[in-house]
Design an enzyme around this catalytic site. Structure first.
Site, short mmCIF file in Angstrom:
data_model
loop_
_atom_site.label_atom_id
_atom_site.label_comp_id
_atom_site.label_asym_id
_atom_site.label_seq_id
_atom_site.Cartn_x
_atom_site.Cartn_y
_atom_site.Cartn_z
CE LYS A 1 -2.54 3.33 -8.85
NZ LYS A 1 -3.29 2.32 -8.08
NE ARG B 1 -3.83 4.67 2.01
CZ ARG B 1 -3.67 3.79 1.02
NH1 ARG B 1 -3.70 4.19 -0.25
NH2 ARG B 1 -3.50 2.51 1.30
N GLY C 1 -8.36 -1.38 -7.38
CA GLY C 1 -8.34 -2.26 -6.20
C GLY C 1 -8.32 -1.46 -4.90
NE ARG D 1 -6.52 -6.80 -8.26
CZ ARG D 1 -5.91 -5.63 -8.04
NH1 ARG D 1 -6.30 -4.55 -8.69
NH2 ARG D 1 -4.92 -5.54 -7.19
CB SER E 1 -2.38 -6.49 1.26
OG SER E 1 -3.39 -5.63 0.74
CD GLN F 1 -5.28 -2.49 -2.92
OE1 GLN F 1 -5.88 -3.55 -3.15
NE2 GLN F 1 -4.84 -1.72 -3.91
CG ASP G 1 2.03 -1.19 -7.16
OD1 ASP G 1 1.59 -2.36 -7.11
OD2 ASP G 1 1.45 -0.22 -6.65
CE LYS H 1 -0.07 -6.09 -6.14
NZ LYS H 1 -0.67 -5.32 -5.04
NE ARG I 1 1.48 0.38 -10.65
CZ ARG I 1 1.51 1.72 -10.64
NH1 ARG I 1 2.30 2.37 -11.46
NH2 ARG I 1 0.75 2.41 -9.81
C1 S3P Z 1 -2.02 0.12 -2.71
C2 S3P Z 1 -1.53 -1.03 -2.20
C3 S3P Z 1 -0.89 -2.08 -2.99
C4 S3P Z 1 -0.52 -1.59 -4.38
C5 S3P Z 1 -1.61 -0.78 -5.01
C6 S3P Z 1 -1.93 0.42 -4.15
C7 S3P Z 1 -2.62 1.11 -1.79
O1 S3P Z 1 -1.79 -3.17 -3.15
O2 S3P Z 1 -0.18 -2.68 -5.20
O3 S3P Z 1 -1.23 -0.34 -6.29
O4 S3P Z 1 -2.81 2.28 -2.19
O5 S3P Z 1 -2.92 0.74 -0.65
P1 S3P Z 1 -1.86 -4.34 -2.04
O6 S3P Z 1 -2.29 -3.73 -0.79
O7 S3P Z 1 -2.88 -5.31 -2.56
O8 S3P Z 1 -0.48 -4.93 -2.00
#
Ligand code: S3P
Length: 437
Positions: free
Chosen positions: A30, A35, A102, A130, A175, A177, A323, A350, A396
């Site tokens: 994913k 990306r 997210g 969130r 994180s 993200q 995750d 999450k 999940r």
């Molecule tokens: C992800 C980062 C994680 C993960 C999410 C996917 C990503 O989140 O939990 O399912 O693809 O960068 P966080 O960056 O908030 O930890």
């Protein structure tokens, strides 16, 4: 914080089964799928992506980039992204909708912060609860004009970017993200941007952007990106998602008589905590045929039924399995002795509050779990009992408790099993193929 939507959705029966035997290939990763669209859009030329995950989250990313003027074709064999370069996005006609994703919300916000046009971005009820302050703070420090429309530091966000300056940012959270959001904005800044995180999170952005031609420097927990890169289109073969493989790993470890070969799984060390934990709990699991595909380490995972014991899971390993903690909690619930999960407060923010969702469902099944501020303490029991799984619309949680159900005689009920579509639309049929009755 999150409402149980049990009453609104008709219950779905999931039959349980015997051992898990044979071979399986899980869908594409994913994080890498998201990306590939985003970086492909900002590169010049056609980026071709095979084994792209057509889950609802990644489809939301495609939708958003189409609204930003990027041509994206799905030929079934591959996704083709017709990139327009770093400055080729156009102003969207309406609100960008990330749905439940997210990753789309936070990474795309970083890209939008670099655009001269104004945009608005939102998502579903879960996304709108969130935390977005974690990206708003660094983007504001870079000079972006970013506001929470409801003034609650959550989506919807209004973003007017351009004229960004490079910053040195100490992120309070590990994180990927947040890290990726800041690095993507950093491509549009007037000087280098450095982000330091408490513990290294998944590094797909660093690896993939480097592959597209960006100039990045990684130094332990810090990453620096240099502005104005010339990104070039790439061919990307997405490896199987270790987060999806985790359900088969846990299922095979827990159901007597199981032996599974999970082919073509990404085993990037920033993502492989589930394998380390399975081994530490006494699991019979090994990596075969290790190789590099599109710059990422990939392997086939051989896993056999094992008697598991409890362990402590904390500190630096947490971001590498964040995750997977719901399904690890299911493993712990049936392991001998105590498992402590700590340093995982991120679970609360999450797709659902996963500390609450795990506690609720394990308790309903006769498991012994005590929630804590940053994780939980689980005492293993001999067996669980059937219950109605409360999914909290969180893919999940649904998939983890399907695995718990595999250990039971009889049937399990789910209030909303369809939420698996977020990351794994063929989840139930894939399990159906390896179940030996
Ligand atoms: C992800 C980062 C994680 C993960 C999410 C996917 C990503 O989140 O939990 O399912 O693809 O960068 P966080 O960056 O908030 O930890």
């Amino acid at each position: 914080m999150f409402q149980n939507n049990c009453a609104k959705i008709s219950h779905q029966h999931i039959k349980n089964h015997k051992s898990l035997v044979g071979e399986i290939t899980v869908p594409g990763d994913k994080s890498i799928s998201h990306r590939s669209i985003m970086f492909g859009a900002l590169a010049s030329g056609k980026t071709r992506v095979t084994n792209f995950l057509r889950g609802a989250d990644c489809l939301a990313t495609i939708d958003c980039f189409r609204k930003l003027g990027i041509g994206i074709e799905d030929t079934v064999d591959e996704i083709i992204v017709n990139g327009k370069g770093l400055y080729g996005l156009k102003s969207p006609s309406g609100m960008l909708d990330v749905k439940n994703s997210g990753t789309t919300m936070r990474l795309l916000s970083g890209i939008l912060a670099g655009q001269s046009f104004e945009s608005e971005i939102t998502g579903d009820a879960s996304i709108q609860k969130r935390p977005m302050k974690r990206i708003m703070d660094p983007l504001k420090a870079m000079g972006a004009d970013i506001t929470s429309i409801n003034d609650n530091n959550c989506a919807p966000l209004k973003i007017r970017g351009g004229d960004l300056k490079g910053i040195e940012y100490d992120s309070p959270v590990s994180s990927a993200q947040v890290k990726s959001c800041v690095l993507l904005a950093g491509m549009y800044a007037d000087s280098p941007t450095t982000l330091t995180e408490p513990v290294v999170s998944r590094n797909h952005t660093e690896m993939m952007l480097t592959g597209f031609g960006a100039d990045l420097k990684v130094d332990h927990r810090s990453v620096t990106i240099f502005p104005d890169p010339k990104l070039e289109a790439q061919d990307i073969a997405v490896a199987g998602d270790i987060s999806s493989a985790a359900y088969f790993i846990a299922g095979a470890l827990l159901v007597p008589g199981s032996e599974l070969l999970i082919r073509n799984v990404g085993v990037n060390p920033t993502r492989d905590g589930i394998i380390q934990v399975a081994k530490a709990m006494g699991g019979n699991i090994s990596l075969e045929n290790q190789r590099i595909v599109s710059g990422e380490p990939v392997a086939d995972i051989l896993v056999k039924y094992s008697k598991l014991h409890g362990i402590r899971i904390e500190k630096d390993i947490i971001p590498t399995l964040i995750d997977e903690l719901p399904v690890i909690a299911v493993m712990a619930a049936l392991a001998e002795g105590q498992t402590v999960i700590a340093d995982a407060a991120e679970l609360k923010v999450k797709e659902s509050d996963r500390i609450m969702a795990i506690t609720q469902n394990l308790t309903d099944m006769g498991g012994k779990v005590v929630p804590t501020d940053d994780g939980m303490i689980i005492d293993g029991v001999e067996e669980l009992k059937s219950s109605v799984v409360k999914c909290y619309n969180d893919h999940r949680i649904a998939m983890s408790f399907y695995v718990a159900g595999l250990t039971l005689p009889g049937t399990m009920l789910f209030d909303n099993a369809n939420c698996v579509d977020i990351s794994y639309p063929t989840f139930f049929s894939d399990f159906g193929n390896i179940i030996k009755k």
